[in-house]
Design an enzyme around this catalytic site. Structure first.
Site, mmCIF file in Angstrom:
data_model
loop_
_atom_site.group_PDB
_atom_site.id
_atom_site.type_symbol
_atom_site.label_atom_id
_atom_site.label_comp_id
_atom_site.label_asym_id
_atom_site.label_seq_id
_atom_site.Cartn_x
_atom_site.Cartn_y
_atom_site.Cartn_z
ATOM 1 N N HIS A 2 1.949 5.037 20.706
ATOM 2 C CA HIS A 2 1.712 5.681 19.413
ATOM 3 C C HIS A 2 0.211 5.907 19.245
ATOM 4 C CE1 HIS A 2 2.215 6.800 15.276
ATOM 5 N NE2 HIS A 2 1.576 5.742 14.814
ATOM 6 N N ASN A 25 -6.876 -6.119 12.342
ATOM 7 C CA ASN A 25 -5.465 -6.180 11.975
ATOM 8 C C ASN A 25 -4.651 -7.200 12.767
ATOM 9 O OD1 ASN A 25 -5.856 -4.353 9.988
ATOM 10 N ND2 ASN A 25 -4.902 -2.617 11.013
ATOM 11 N N ARG A 85 7.475 14.121 13.387
ATOM 12 C CA ARG A 85 6.363 15.075 13.368
ATOM 13 C C ARG A 85 6.572 16.172 14.415
ATOM 14 N NH1 ARG A 85 1.605 10.486 12.465
ATOM 15 N NH2 ARG A 85 1.656 10.579 10.179
ATOM 16 N N GLY A 110 0.828 -1.195 0.000
ATOM 17 C CA GLY A 110 0.000 0.000 0.000
ATOM 18 C C GLY A 110 0.862 1.244 0.000
ATOM 19 N N SER A 158 1.961 -1.736 11.145
ATOM 20 C CA SER A 158 0.506 -1.928 11.169
ATOM 21 C C SER A 158 -0.125 -1.338 12.430
ATOM 22 C CB SER A 158 0.187 -3.429 11.103
ATOM 23 O OG SER A 158 0.859 -4.054 10.028
ATOM 24 N N ASN A 159 -1.263 -0.680 12.265
ATOM 25 C CA ASN A 159 -1.998 -0.079 13.373
ATOM 26 C C ASN A 159 -3.011 -1.041 13.975
ATOM 27 O OD1 ASN A 159 -1.141 2.573 13.993
ATOM 28 N ND2 ASN A 159 -1.983 3.326 12.076
ATOM 29 N N VAL A 181 2.088 3.140 2.410
ATOM 30 C CA VAL A 181 3.215 3.155 3.338
ATOM 31 C C VAL A 181 4.300 2.170 2.904
ATOM 32 C CG1 VAL A 181 3.962 2.750 5.715
ATOM 33 C CG2 VAL A 181 1.794 3.909 5.273
ATOM 34 N N GLY A 182 3.895 0.948 2.585
ATOM 35 C CA GLY A 182 4.866 -0.060 2.180
ATOM 36 C C GLY A 182 5.621 0.325 0.924
#
Length: 314
Positions: free
Chosen positions: A177, A97, A153, A11, A121-122, A13-14
């Protein structure tokens, strides 16, 4: 440069992670795996078609569901799972997930039992905790993305307030996180060696800390999905530190066993990253207020982890 990194999940991010790894020539081989037919292959070809433009020496290969292609990876970055949607918390993703991550970890380690795993992964902290529990790996070979991303950030928001270059800023985020659990270490933040608390007002620093905490949610609201450039680059930076044995201090989600007063938990703390994973947890001299915030973060993270037990996943 005979090194291999695999990225599970092609996706946003990956694919960004694979692209950054290739652009930096971190490994001789980068494998991008996804379950969707043709997606990883297409993105790998797209990245490789920038090689002559960007001086890429790495070979990026995309595969569909073929974990054998990831065999003998030194580092595996796991981004698999559903992304956040607007209004959705990271914790709401845990049921879906967890099953995905558990399956991926098992298949990855079947092919690369000596790999260091970086979990993206979240919700990241519970997914990293799950990985640490089911993998049987030494705790120094399990890493979560959170701290590296959140600290970047934090540096961005500080740079905006200071009208400075983010590269001139040293700043760290520890804790979970999550939008309410991360702990920006304002007391230790500096710009060119000057403590930011001597430059910015307390109100300004509070605003920076608040913006940092909801940094991911802010982007999800703007984009309609989770961010990807910074998360992908953060994961690639962690992988690079391991592959190149850089001995860099980077905050990551790791299993703690008494450090910072916590145990039986994965939570963001500064670690020394080098070959084979993280080499030690670095305990910063944080303020009493930050200690209290970290304790609250740990308690909240532990409650979310309990969902894994209550639902029978662990």
């Amino acid at each position: 440069m005979s090194k291999k990194v695999s990225v599970i999940g092609a996706g946003n991010v990956g694919a960004t992670c694979a692209d950054v790894l290739a652009t930096r020539n971190v490994a001789s081989e980068i494998v991008l795996l996804d379950i969707r037919q043709g997606v990883s292959e297409g993105k790998a070809i797209d990245i490789m078609q920038t090689a002559a433009l960007l001086g890429i020496q790495s070979r990026v290969r995309g595969v569909t569901g073929d974990y054998a292609a990831t065999s003998s990876s030194e580092v595996v970055v796991i981004t698999s799972g559903l992304p956040r949607k607007p209004g959705m918390t990271r914790e709401e993703l845990i049921g879906v997930n967890a099953g995905i991550v558990k399956s991926v970890v098992e298949q990855v380690l079947n092919c690369s039992p000596d790999a260091t795993l970086i979990i993206v992964s979240n919700p990241m902290d519970p997914m990293c905790y799950l990985t640490a529990r089911i993998s049987g790996l030494p705790r120094n070979r399990v890493l979560g993305l959170g701290g590296a991303l959140d600290s970047s950030r934090f540096k961005y928001y500080l740079s905006q307030a200071l009208n400075a270059n983010p590269n001139d800023i040293e700043a760290t985020v520890i804790g979970g996180h999550g939008d309410t659990t991360m702990v920006p270490l304002v007391s230790l933040a500096t710009c060119r060696g000057v403590p930011v608390r001597t430059i910015l007002s307390g109100e300004q620093l509070d605003e920076v800390a608040a913006a940092t905490k909801v940094g991911g949610a802010t982007l999800t609201g703007l984009l309609g999905t989770s961010a990807w450039y910074a998360p992908g680059a953060a994961a690639a930076t962690m992988a690079e530190a391991v592959i190149r044995d850089q001995k860099r201090i980077i905050p990551c989600g790791v299993p703690v066993e008494g450090e910072y007063g916590e145990k039986d938990l994965v939570i963001g703390v500064p670690v020394l990253l080098g070959g084979g994973g993280w080499e030690k947890i670095v305990e910063f001299p944080i303020s009493d207020t930050e200690k209290e915030a970290f304790k609250a973060s740990a308690d909240a993270t532990r409650k979310v982890n309990q969902i894994l037990t209550d639902t029978g996943i662990l």
